[in-house]
Design an enzyme around this catalytic site. Structure first.
Site, PDB file in Angstrom:
ATOM      1  N   SER A   1     -56.531  49.293   6.875  1.00 14.87           N
ATOM      2  CA  SER A   1     -57.363  50.203   7.680  1.00 14.87           C
ATOM      3  C   SER A   1     -58.423  50.991   6.935  1.00 14.87           C
ATOM      4  O   SER A   1     -59.221  51.676   7.569  1.00 14.87           O
ATOM      5  CB  SER A   1     -56.473  51.190   8.417  1.00 14.87           C
ATOM      6  OG  SER A   1     -56.044  50.592   9.605  1.00 14.87           O
TER       7      SER A   1
ATOM      8  N   SER B   1     -58.261  50.766  11.164  1.00 12.45           N
ATOM      9  CA  SER B   1     -58.216  51.859  12.105  1.00 12.45           C
ATOM     10  C   SER B   1     -59.103  53.049  11.719  1.00 12.45           C
ATOM     11  O   SER B   1     -59.402  53.884  12.573  1.00 12.45           O
ATOM     12  CB  SER B   1     -56.773  52.359  12.259  1.00 12.45           C
ATOM     13  OG  SER B   1     -56.303  52.899  11.045  1.00 12.45           O
TER      14      SER B   1
ATOM     15  N   LYS C   1     -60.131  61.654   8.230  1.00 16.91           N
ATOM     16  CA  LYS C   1     -59.622  60.897   9.370  1.00 16.91           C
ATOM     17  C   LYS C   1     -58.749  61.843  10.185  1.00 16.91           C
ATOM     18  O   LYS C   1     -58.010  62.664   9.611  1.00 16.91           O
ATOM     19  CB  LYS C   1     -58.823  59.693   8.852  1.00 16.91           C
ATOM     20  CG  LYS C   1     -58.325  58.723   9.909  1.00 16.91           C
ATOM     21  CD  LYS C   1     -57.672  57.502   9.252  1.00 16.91           C
ATOM     22  CE  LYS C   1     -57.157  56.479  10.232  1.00 16.91           C
ATOM     23  NZ  LYS C   1     -56.590  55.277   9.567  1.00 16.91           N
TER      24      LYS C   1
HETATM   25  N1  GLN Z   1     -54.737  46.685  11.775  1.00 11.75           N
HETATM   26  C1  GLN Z   1     -53.449  47.025  11.283  1.00 11.75           C
HETATM   27  C2  GLN Z   1     -52.579  47.563  12.391  1.00 11.75           C
HETATM   28  O1  GLN Z   1     -53.031  47.644  13.494  1.00 11.75           O
HETATM   29  C3  GLN Z   1     -53.566  47.995  10.140  1.00 11.75           C
HETATM   30  C4  GLN Z   1     -53.688  49.405  10.541  1.00 11.75           C
HETATM   31  C5  GLN Z   1     -53.720  50.354   9.390  1.00 11.75           C
HETATM   32  O2  GLN Z   1     -53.900  49.962   8.225  1.00 11.75           O
HETATM   33  N2  GLN Z   1     -53.511  51.601   9.694  1.00 11.75           N
HETATM   34  O3  GLN Z   1     -51.444  47.899  12.182  1.00 11.75           O
END
Ligand code: GLN
Length: 487
Positions: free
Chosen positions: A179, A155, A80
């Site tokens: 995410s 994400s 990532k």
């Molecule tokens: N969707 C969540 C957020 O926007 C989780 C994001 C993540 O786990 N990095 O914060």
């Protein structure tokens, strides 16, 4: 596509050891696949060919000399793009880091390179990992390999989509509030968040430090277990890392689960759950019953507060973590500022995207002196209650199951105008981050439109071996993981 690319890492390893393919050939076949589909999937921010080929050559030399191969040596992997690989760009999909080159390796990167894992690309993500659909990236959207009009989840959208599209065999994501698990579920692959502290976060761009955790994506549970084994372990450079030995997670995959207890989370089986997703969880219940496990319904009464708690704590932590991007120390600087303050404000106003700004504003508010007790302190107290809910049910059951998400992947653009409905996508995943427990999403079938469904499995802290064992039992009872997206 070279058929070997559809295979698991453990099968690719056999092919390498049997000299059916060389590591350089495997990496090149992967790049050929990327050339074929990347203009449709758009999973990557950059390719890291030089390091990938260099590592693959080392693997081939070892094979030629008959030396023992480290676990996952030669298996193409994607990072990532919020994880450092020395000499390559680490952008976090933000304009503010668009030209930032990593001056050092993340600990996970060092571990991968020691194990001779070729790192082939850096994957697109929601800017600074804030989002659930990968639509918050400053560098374009990632498309779901099962239906290019749908989001891959976020994400870690690029990490998940690339493995689903066979543009990589393995990848790493970060999971702050789902995410890894959410995109794994939307893309029909395995995605796993380890216990908080199991994997070092040194060299991962921080979002919310009390929640962030790095974890594996793979097409099979066995592959995910091997990858976790390679990346986990104590790291003195990360003060939150747990000083406990790394287990051989593949050893217990096939353990008998007869007589063991599985809890189904009541609160995640109620309203708002799509019929197809409900059926998938019911199938898992049936499968486990047939294997002799005992199924009980459990209640986590404070789970309903987790999204509210998360959006106070995560935004508070990110407002502090992102203060370092000020135009002085890293990355982008606004070129025509009148004075220092003007430089700070214009750098941040131009460098950050709208969701990141929204989070910083929310977080700064929650931490401000007049509101700290009402918001931040209260959220910390509530986080404790969520953790205690898990502690209580894990006295009764060995493992928990639920949907990973109440729905399957949605259309690109469907939720971008409504941040709140986007936040609700994470209802099933966020509580594991608040409690610090490990969890994963394993493929559990398809909805009526052919989109993948994920089953979430959760275990007590440091019970990764159990988590893989139960998930493997479900995976092997069905053939879902064998289906590959037709891009
Ligand atoms: N969707 C969540 C957020 O926007 C989780 C994001 C993540 O786990 N990095 O914060």
């Amino acid at each position: 596509m070279n058929e070997l690319l559809k295979k698991s890492a453990s099968e690719q390893r056999k092919a390498l050891l049997n000299k059916e393919v060389s590591a350089v050939e495997l990496v090149n076949a992967t790049y050929a696949r990327i050339d074929e589909v990347e203009d449709k999937v758009k999973a990557f921010n950059s390719l890291t060919k030089e390091t990938a080929i260099e590592t693959a050559k080392k693997v081939d030399e070892k094979i030629a000399h008959g030396e023992e191969l480290p676990l996952l040596a030669g298996i193409p992997l994607v990072l990532k793009d919020n994880m450092n690989l020395i000499g390559s760009k680490t952008t976090a999909s933000s304009k503010i880091l668009e030209n930032f080159v990593s001056p050092y390796n993340a600990t996970i990167t060092d571990k991968l390179l020691e194990n001779l894992v070729p790192i082939i690309a850096k994957a697109n993500l929601d800017e600074f990992a804030m989002g659930s659909s990968n639509e918050n990236s400053a560098f374009g959207k990632v498309h779901n390999p099962w239906n290019l009009n749908k989001v891959p989840g976020g994400s870690s959208g690029g990490s998940a989509a690339s493995v689903a599209a066979c543009e990589a065999t393995l990848s790493l994501g970060s999971d702050t509030g789902g995410s890894i698990r959410l995109p794994a579920s939307f893309c029909g692959i395995v995605g796993m968040k380890p216990t908080y502290g199991r994997v070092s976060r040194y060299g991962l761009i921080a979002f919310a430090s009390s929640l962030d955790q790095i974890g594996p994506f793979a097409r099979t549970i066995e592959d995910a277990a091997m990858l976790l084994q390679v990346i986990s372990g104590y790291d003195p450079k990360d003060s939150t890392s747990i000083n406990a030995p790394v287990e051989d997670y593949t050893k217990s995959l096939n353990n008998d689960i007869k007589g063991r207890k599985i809890g189904v989370i009541k609160e995640l089986m109620g309203e708002g759950l799509s019929d197809d997703v409900r059926k998938a969880v019911e199938l898992a219940i049936e499968t486990y019953k047939q294997q002799g496990a005992e199924i009980v319904e459990v209640s986590l009464p404070n789970l309903k507060y987790s999204i509210g708690i998360y959006y106070i704590l995560a935004t508070a932590e990110c407002s502090s973590n992102l203060a370092r991007f000020d135009g002085v120390k890293y990355g982008y600087r606004y070129p025509d500022a009148q004075n220092l303050l003007d430089m700070y404000t214009k750098t941040r106003a131009n460098g950050f995207g709208p969701e990141v700004k929204r989070r910083i504003m929310l977080g700064t508010y929650a931490l401000s002196s007049g509101y700290y007790d009402a918001y931040y302190k209260k959220a910390q107290q509530m986080r404790r209650l969520v953790k205690e809910d898990f502690d209580r049910v894990f006295k009764e059951v060995d493992i928990l199951i639920s949907p990973t998400c109440p729905n399957t992947a949605f259309d690109i653009g469907a939720k971008t105008e409504d941040p709140l409905s986007m936040y609700l996508t994470d209802i099933a995943t966020i509580s594991a981050n608040l409690a610090g427990i490990p969890g994963l999403s394993v493929p559990a079938g398809f909805d009526s439109d052919g989109m993948p469904i994920g089953l979430q499995v959760l275990a007590p802290q440091m019970k990764e071996a159990d988590l893989f064992n139960f998930s493997y039992k479900f995976e092997q009872a069905h053939d879902f993981y064998k289906q590959i997206a037709n891009v």
